[in-house]
Design an enzyme around this catalytic site. Sequence first.
Site, PDB file in Angstrom:
ATOM      1  N   CYS A 278      15.027  34.691  46.487  1.00 55.57           N
ATOM      2  CA  CYS A 278      14.356  33.691  46.818  1.00 55.57           C
ATOM      3  C   CYS A 278      14.697  33.403  48.595  1.00 55.57           C
ATOM      4  O   CYS A 278      15.785  33.294  48.951  1.00 55.57           O
ATOM      5  CB  CYS A 278      14.801  31.618  46.367  1.00 55.57           C
ATOM      6  SG  CYS A 278      14.368  30.582  47.036  1.00 55.57           S
TER       7      CYS A 278
ATOM      8  N   CYS B 134      16.664  30.198  49.773  1.00 56.75           N
ATOM      9  CA  CYS B 134      18.277  30.176  49.166  1.00 56.75           C
ATOM     10  C   CYS B 134      19.306  31.694  49.887  1.00 56.75           C
ATOM     11  O   CYS B 134      20.020  30.772  49.854  1.00 56.75           O
ATOM     12  CB  CYS B 134      18.079  31.362  47.713  1.00 56.75           C
ATOM     13  SG  CYS B 134      17.471  29.975  46.714  1.00 56.75           S
TER      14      CYS B 134
END
Length: 115
Positions: A31, A34
């Site tokens: 991600c 993230c």
Amino acid sequence: MAVIQVTEDNFDEVVMKSKKPVLLDFYADWCGPCKMMSPIVEQIAEKYADAYVVGKVNVDEQPGLALRYQVMSIPMLVTMNLGMFAGKSIGVVSEAEVLDLLYKASQLRDQRVES
């Protein structure tokens, strides 16, 4: 104190039994957003180790915890206090916004302790 990798095995000890407010970062290695949040989470863990517990939950490795907290989008930050949900944030946020979440969790903690 560094960020703690939270799993189903250590969740109760790290989160539910914590005497301090807890910040959980639900993330995945693949991600991009993230990865943008990670330095902020790590910095908070270092700067505020005396006040907060900071953990990361890999949603791919811990699907049970992701389901428990209804993680639909990542990154998702969850704050806990006294073993109870205190707040959440979805997406990339600033350090100030994360600290505000933790401050609110601390306030809830103080109110519950005083009651």
